[in-house]
Design an enzyme around this catalytic site. Structure first.
Site, PDB file in Angstrom:
ATOM      1  N   LYS A  40      -4.195  -2.692  -7.448  1.00 18.52           N
ATOM      2  CA  LYS A  40      -2.759  -2.888  -7.647  1.00 18.52           C
ATOM      3  C   LYS A  40      -2.508  -3.687  -8.912  1.00 18.52           C
ATOM      4  CE  LYS A  40      -1.196  -2.174  -2.990  1.00 18.52           C
ATOM      5  NZ  LYS A  40      -1.000  -2.794  -1.681  1.00 18.52           N
ATOM      6  N   LYS A 100      -4.592  13.586  -4.189  1.00 20.81           N
ATOM      7  CA  LYS A 100      -4.363  13.053  -2.844  1.00 20.81           C
ATOM      8  C   LYS A 100      -2.864  12.802  -2.652  1.00 20.81           C
ATOM      9  CE  LYS A 100      -5.238   9.060   0.036  1.00 20.81           C
ATOM     10  NZ  LYS A 100      -4.976   7.690   0.085  1.00 20.81           N
ATOM     11  N   LYS A 149       2.549   8.266  -1.677  1.00 22.64           N
ATOM     12  CA  LYS A 149       3.851   7.818  -2.195  1.00 22.64           C
ATOM     13  C   LYS A 149       3.747   7.431  -3.656  1.00 22.64           C
ATOM     14  CE  LYS A 149       4.301   4.518   0.735  1.00 22.64           C
ATOM     15  NZ  LYS A 149       3.608   4.822   1.986  1.00 22.64           N
TER      16      LYS A 149
HETATM   17  P1  ADP Z   1       0.457   6.038   0.622  1.00 25.92           P
HETATM   18  O1  ADP Z   1      -0.802   6.378  -0.129  1.00 25.92           O
HETATM   19  O2  ADP Z   1       1.423   7.168   0.615  1.00 25.92           O
HETATM   20  O3  ADP Z   1       1.069   4.732   0.173  1.00 25.92           O
HETATM   21  P2  ADP Z   1      -0.477   4.511   2.855  1.00 25.92           P
HETATM   22  O4  ADP Z   1      -1.496   3.837   2.003  1.00 25.92           O
HETATM   23  O5  ADP Z   1       0.691   3.714   3.347  1.00 25.92           O
HETATM   24  O6  ADP Z   1       0.035   5.854   2.135  1.00 25.92           O
HETATM   25  O7  ADP Z   1      -1.249   5.167   4.085  1.00 25.92           O
HETATM   26  C1  ADP Z   1      -1.010   4.912   5.446  1.00 25.92           C
HETATM   27  C2  ADP Z   1      -2.088   5.632   6.247  1.00 25.92           C
HETATM   28  O8  ADP Z   1      -2.085   7.046   5.977  1.00 25.92           O
HETATM   29  C3  ADP Z   1      -3.500   5.150   5.893  1.00 25.92           C
HETATM   30  O9  ADP Z   1      -4.225   5.017   7.105  1.00 25.92           O
HETATM   31  C4  ADP Z   1      -4.079   6.235   5.029  1.00 25.92           C
HETATM   32  O10 ADP Z   1      -5.470   6.338   5.204  1.00 25.92           O
HETATM   33  C5  ADP Z   1      -3.369   7.492   5.526  1.00 25.92           C
HETATM   34  N1  ADP Z   1      -3.163   8.430   4.387  1.00 25.92           N
HETATM   35  C6  ADP Z   1      -2.314   8.245   3.347  1.00 25.92           C
HETATM   36  N2  ADP Z   1      -2.354   9.295   2.490  1.00 25.92           N
HETATM   37  C7  ADP Z   1      -3.255  10.171   2.999  1.00 25.92           C
HETATM   38  C8  ADP Z   1      -3.734  11.459   2.587  1.00 25.92           C
HETATM   39  N3  ADP Z   1      -3.297  12.060   1.493  1.00 25.92           N
HETATM   40  N4  ADP Z   1      -4.671  12.060   3.356  1.00 25.92           N
HETATM   41  C9  ADP Z   1      -5.122  11.475   4.491  1.00 25.92           C
HETATM   42  N5  ADP Z   1      -4.689  10.263   4.941  1.00 25.92           N
HETATM   43  C10 ADP Z   1      -3.770   9.606   4.221  1.00 25.92           C
END
Ligand code: ADP
Ligand code: TRP
Length: 322
Positions: free
Chosen positions: A111, A190, A193
Site C-alpha cells: 500500500k 485479478k 476494487k
Molecule cells: P479487493 O481486492 O477487491 O479489494 P478484498 O481484498 O477486500 O478485495 O477481498 C476480500 C476477500 O475476497 C479476500 O478474502 C480475498 O481473498 C477475496 N478476493 C478478492 N478478489 C478476489 C479474486 N479476484 N479472486 C478470488 N478471491 C478474491
C-alpha cells in the site's frame, strides 16, 4: 472448533469476493457459537474516510452476506466495532509486537508503494487482525493467500505473549481459500476494487449485461479455434456454468466459428440467474432493516461473550487484573 473470518466493507462485493471468499464462509458455517464472521469496519477505516460511505458499505455488507446465504442460526454475523474488547486486546498485543515484524508485512509495504497514505493504523493493521483472531480463541481462519502472512503474525504475537506470560491464547491455523477460485476481472487481471475491473454481485441485470459486454477479449476472428483454458471470458463463464455447459462451451472454443458476443450473452444470463434468489432475499431484507439490526446485535452479543472471557484471561496473565 471455532471458524472465524472478517471481510472489509470497502465497496460493493464483486464476483471475486463471492467465489474467492464469501461462498466458502457459507460452506463452513455450522453453529452460531462456532462460526464467527464479521464486517471489518475498523480495518476499513484505514481506507474509507467518508462517514456516509462507511455506514453504507457496512450495511450493504450485512445485507449481501445474509442474502448470499449466511444464516444466523448457523453462524454469528457481527460488526467488528460492536466488540470493543477487540480494540482493548489490540493494545495489549501492540505492546510486545516488534516494529520489525510489522515492517515486513507485505500489505503495508504494498500500500505504501502504491502511494496510499501510511498512517499508524495501516501500519498496525495486522495487530488489530491478530486481536480479531485471538479474541475468540479462533482455530480455523479461512482467508485468501494475501492474508496468510497476517495469520502468521497473529501466531507470532500469540506465541510471544504465551511465552512471556504463560498459556493464554490459542494459536490459529489458516485455511487457505480455494486458490483456483481466483477470479479474473473484465480486463483479465485479478478482479479487484483497486483495479476498477469488477463485476458486482448485486448489479442490476441490465447494467450487469452491459458490463459483461465490455469484458476485454483478444482480436481473434470468429472462425479461429481457440484453447479455452487461460481465456478469462471462459473462466468467468465456468464459474456459473454446470459441467455440461462448461464442456459444450469448451468444445465451441476449440471448434471456432463463434463470436465472443455470444459467450458474453450466455455469461450474463447465467450470472443473473445464479444470483436471482439472493437478489430476492436481499430485497426482503432491505424492507426489514430491523431484522438485520437484530441479527447483527445477536451476533455481536455471542461474539462479545467470548471476547470478554479471552480479554480478561489476557489481562490476568499480564497483570492488569487479579
Ligand atoms: P479487493 O481486492 O477487491 O479489494 P478484498 O481484498 O477486500 O478485495 O477481498 C476480500 C476477500 O475476497 C479476500 O478474502 C480475498 O481473498 C477475496 N478476493 C478478492 N478478489 C478476489 C479474486 N479476484 N479472486 C478470488 N478471491 C478474491
Ligand atoms: N484483513 C482482512 C482482509 O482484508 C480482513 C480481516 C480483518 C480478517 N480481520 C480479520 C480476516 C481476521 C480474517 C481474520 O481481507
Amino acid at each position: 472448533m471455532r471458524v472465524l473470518s472478517g471481510i472489509q466493507p470497502t465497496g460493493r462485493f464483486h464476483w471475486g469476493n463471492y467465489f474467492g471468499a464469501i461462498r466458502q464462509y457459507i460452506a463452513l458455517q455450522d453453529r452460531p457459537d462456532t462460526a464467527f464472521y464479521f464486517i471489518a469496519d475498523l480495518h476499513a477505516l484505514t481506507t474509507v474516510r467518508n462517514p456516509e460511505e462507511l455506514r453504507n458499505y457496512t450495511q450493504d455488507a450485512a445485507l449481501d452476506l445474509l442474502a448470499l446465504g449466511l444464516q444466523p442460526d448457523r453462524a454469528s454475523l457481527f460488526r467488528q466495532s460492536d466488540v470493543p474488547e477487540v480494540s482493548e486486546l489490540c493494545w495489549l498485543l501492540l505492546t510486545g509486537t516488534p516494529m520489525g515484524l510489522l515492517e515486513r508485512c507485505v500489505s503495508y509495504k504494498d500500500k505504501k508503494a502504491r502511494g496510499i497514505r501510511a498512517d499508524a493504523g495501516l501500519f498496525t493493521y495486522p495487530v488489530l487482525m491478530a486481536a480479531d483472531i485471538l479474541a475468540y480463541d479462533s482455530q480455523i481462519v479461512p482467508v485468501g493467500e494475501d492474508q496468510v502472512q497476517h495469520i502468521e503474525v497473529a501466531r507470532d504475537i500469540a506465541g510471544s505473549f504465551n511465552h512471556e506470560f504463560g498459556e493464554t491464547f490459542v494459536l490459529p491455523k489458516e485455511k487457505i481459500l480455494d486458490s483456483s477460485a481466483r477470479v479474473p476481472g473484465t480486463d483479465g487481471q485479478k478482479m479487484s476494487k483497486s483495479y476498477g475491473n469488477t463485476l458486482a454481485v448485486f448489479e442490476e441485470p441490465k447494467a450487469l449485461t452491459k458490463q459483461v459486454k465490455r469484458i476485454v477479449t483478444d482480436s481473434r476472428t470468429p472462425d479461429q479455434p481457440k484453447e479455452p483454458d487461460g481465456d478469462h471470458l471462459y473462466q468467468l463463464y465456468s464459474l456459473f456454468a454446470n459441467d455440461q455447459q462448461r464442456e459444450t462451451m469448451a468444445a465451441t472454443y476449440r471448434r471456432g466459428g463463434f463470436g465472443y458476443g455470444d459467450v458474453k450473452v450466455a455469461l450474463a444470463t447465467l450470472a443473473v440467474e445464479h444470483f436471482a434468489e439472493a437478489r430476492q432475499r436481499r430485497e426482503e431484507l432491505v424492507a426489514h432493516p430491523e431484522r438485520v439490526r437484530e441479527i447483527l446485535g445477536d451476533g455481536a452479543a455471542t461474539a462479545r461473550k467470548k471476547a470478554i472471557e479471552v480479554l480478561q484471561r489476557a489481562q490476568r496473565a499480564c497483570g492488569l487484573r487479579r
